[in-house]
Scaffold this motif. Sequence first.
Motif, mmCIF file in Angstrom:
data_model
loop_
_atom_site.group_PDB
_atom_site.id
_atom_site.type_symbol
_atom_site.label_atom_id
_atom_site.label_comp_id
_atom_site.label_asym_id
_atom_site.label_seq_id
_atom_site.Cartn_x
_atom_site.Cartn_y
_atom_site.Cartn_z
ATOM 1 N N THR A 128 46.150 47.321 34.079
ATOM 2 C CA THR A 128 45.540 46.324 34.960
ATOM 3 C C THR A 128 46.545 45.595 35.847
ATOM 4 N N VAL A 181 42.591 43.733 45.729
ATOM 5 C CA VAL A 181 41.437 43.768 44.829
ATOM 6 C C VAL A 181 41.863 43.723 43.358
ATOM 7 N N GLY A 206 39.969 41.353 40.725
ATOM 8 C CA GLY A 206 38.572 41.660 40.456
ATOM 9 C C GLY A 206 38.341 43.002 39.796
ATOM 10 N N THR A 207 39.414 43.696 39.476
ATOM 11 C CA THR A 207 39.306 45.031 38.891
ATOM 12 C C THR A 207 40.214 45.137 37.674
ATOM 13 N N TYR A 266 39.438 53.051 36.687
ATOM 14 C CA TYR A 266 39.290 51.725 37.282
ATOM 15 C C TYR A 266 37.829 51.304 37.252
ATOM 16 N N THR A 267 37.598 50.033 36.982
ATOM 17 C CA THR A 267 36.263 49.462 37.124
ATOM 18 C C THR A 267 36.418 47.984 37.456
ATOM 19 N N SER A 268 35.281 47.320 37.669
ATOM 20 C CA SER A 268 35.330 45.899 37.974
ATOM 21 C C SER A 268 35.664 45.115 36.705
ATOM 22 N N ALA A 269 36.241 43.929 36.884
ATOM 23 C CA ALA A 269 36.729 43.164 35.753
ATOM 24 C C ALA A 269 35.616 42.799 34.773
ATOM 25 N N ASP A 270 34.399 42.578 35.288
ATOM 26 C CA ASP A 270 33.310 42.175 34.396
ATOM 27 C C ASP A 270 32.895 43.298 33.448
#
Length: 842
Positions: free
Chosen positions: A530, A613, A616-617, A675-679
């Motif tokens: 990350t 970004v 947020g990722t 990779y994906t969004s942090a949520d």
Amino acid sequence: MSSTSRTSRSSAHAPPPAPAPAPAPAPTHARARAQARAAPRVVVIGAGIVGCSLADELTARGWTDVTVLEQGPLPAPGGSTSHAPGLVFQTNPSKTLTEFAAYTVQKFGALEADGLPCFDRVGGLELATTEERLADLHRRAGLAASWGVRGEVVPASRCKELWPLLDESKVLGGFHTPDDGLARAVPACRAQIARAERRGARFLDRHTVTGIERENGRVTAVVTDRGAFPADHVVSAAGFWGPVIGRMAGVDVPLLPLAHQYARTRPLPALAGARAEATRPILRFQDRDLYVREHADRLGIGSYAHRPMPVDPFTVPAYDEAPVMPSSYPFTPDDFAPSWADCRWLLPALADSEVEEGFNGVFSFTPDGMPLLGESRALRGFWLAEAVWVTHAAGAAKAVAEWMVDGRPATDVHECDLGRFEAAQRSPAYVAERGARQFVEVYDVVHPLQPVEQPRPLRVSPFHARQRELGAYFLEGGGWERPHWYEANAPLAEGVRVPQRDAWSARYWSPIAAAEARATRERVALYDMTPLRRLEVSGPGALAFLQRMTTNNLARKPGAVTYTLLLDETGGIRSDLTVARLAEDRFQIGANSPADEVWLLRHAPGDVHIRDVTSGTCCIGVWGPFARELVQPLTRDDFSHRGFGYFRVKRTYLGLVPVTAMRLSYVGELGWELYTSADLGLRLWDTLWEAGRKHGVIAAGRSAFNSLRLEKGYRAWGVDMTDEHTPYEAGLGFAVRMDKGDFVGRQALERAGEPRRRLTALLLDDPAAVVLGKEPVYVDGTPAGYVTSAAYGYTLGRCVAYAWLPPLATGTAVHVEYIGQKVPATVADEPLFDPEMSRIRR
């Protein structure tokens, strides 16, 4: 030094065996525009040692329209320069700061004021009164050899010869540097003022800056209480007033002024009759946070042993309102009392003496202890030359002058770049806490892996809770909590044979890292990636822009990933990038530091959009022989080698989680960056963890990662190579495509001849030997280069070290100096592990 620790992208293939200064605001005709470009108007704020040195360096390079503004009287206007004790010790863990100090010695040694030299080459002597410090002095001697500074560790008897006032029985040894000495800062200012004025510069004292004018994102003038001064470039060299000037310009200046105690003794009988200001080396008693220098028949003593004393730069009095001068605060005897006792313990000649006078002098600290240099991203034409001590003043000024005139410094300055701090590291609270800690640690023995203690945790990935459950041992970099190994893997280490380490190399290390490396090679592991910086570049002109800015050919169909380099106009490596083409007009870039974003933004045309970004990722690296068996059942897409080739990218789902999957490997094993969004990060971790149980999945940390990437020869920017190095010297010529058209740095590469140095792979001969980095490398008994990265290669059973050396044949015997011992090593072909790339391309 403390440089900002960042995870760097590494070369993704196994390696084979500032823009030009902007013109003034547009005038009315072409000739005026040309003149503005040729002779820009420069206003320097501050006539301390940095401002005076900068004016001298700029005018020497032909920029003669230079005005230096100073609120106090010249030549001693009351800032830090006016009270500086003038110590110049060149050796520093930072190669950059060492080069700055070496230039200060060179330049000031050639300057005179009133017939006296501006530098007294009395030498330096750092003492050890503990075994820990003596070992550190051997490491410092190694740094000196790496960076080209004369120095040697000497016994206590030699320390006594150099400093007869010492109690020899208290000393175990010392580090003597004969070319260090004392800079006479105010006379050096006078000498440089005279030279700069002869070339056309003007110095105006009693001018208090009240504002910075700007228009369309550029600086246009400096406003003072005695009028405005139009400017194309403004340099804040205001020292601890830097934050005040920065606020006027709308520019963040993350430094903390702190008071530092300095005292002078009464005349000492042992020094009676002294005619010269100083004849003995400057003395550092770092075990007690002290230094000592002569003032003829007195001694001057500086202490970092007291509590931090922060000073609000917005409340510092003006020169005429200060009791002595703005940078001099009243001495606090109670704070100095323990230091005085320590000095009398070391120097018996002080037994019958007393402190005659003292003051608490103000100077600047940053969160990482390094200067703030460069042009602001927020305001074009506004430069900082702040948090620079006298030791580094001439070198830092030279670097800024080169930056302004030539577009880049000759010395790598990424550790000093004012944009190096993340947004989370620029809050006033963070700057205050870390700046105070830098003061406390000035003379501490600091391990290269030693993390900051507070404020932590600051930045955490979405996986942080799971990592803590697994017993992650966290270090820190860029504000991020970064697992280096996991205690949950301790049972795996029981069957792994790892050589016992010495106390220094065993710090911030665990044999668990060996088990994690083996599990990655034999099964599969999850790595938290990350903290890697991610930029999105989009728009109709995105491809053409990136083609122009980077070295490799990015004109590939969507779905391709390319390893490439950012160069400057001289062909130096500004950064290395991994560029994934997600769509015709959209790219994801894996970058290194905030400076990469600034560089791209400054060059981007209007039809290109760039945004960070990262926050947020998130990203998980899934690597190992069983990576495909783990990932494939979670998706309907084809993750076979034929269906998802190496250096390809896909948008897909893993279970319920949308991911961008890139088939890359920085450990030399099959796998993907996901990779994906942090949520959704925690859900991604849990999905992979559950699916990996039957394959023996583990979580692995940065310690294993570093070992694995060095076995494959993957470079880390900022450590293995910087803008001082070209791709061909660094072994990254495969990332340069001279047939793709023009790109930044191309012409310089076309002119480059055969490399006279190379980043060279070394294997230490002794399976039990370990080095850590920055050690000198000897060829035929002579220092010939230095180690960049080093780690024990658990697969190879040897420590791997990369070093900058002259071109050497494979098999050449060399020696690496580690804590005073010469460790045999051999030049090796690279990559050292899996040269056929069969494990990655399966």
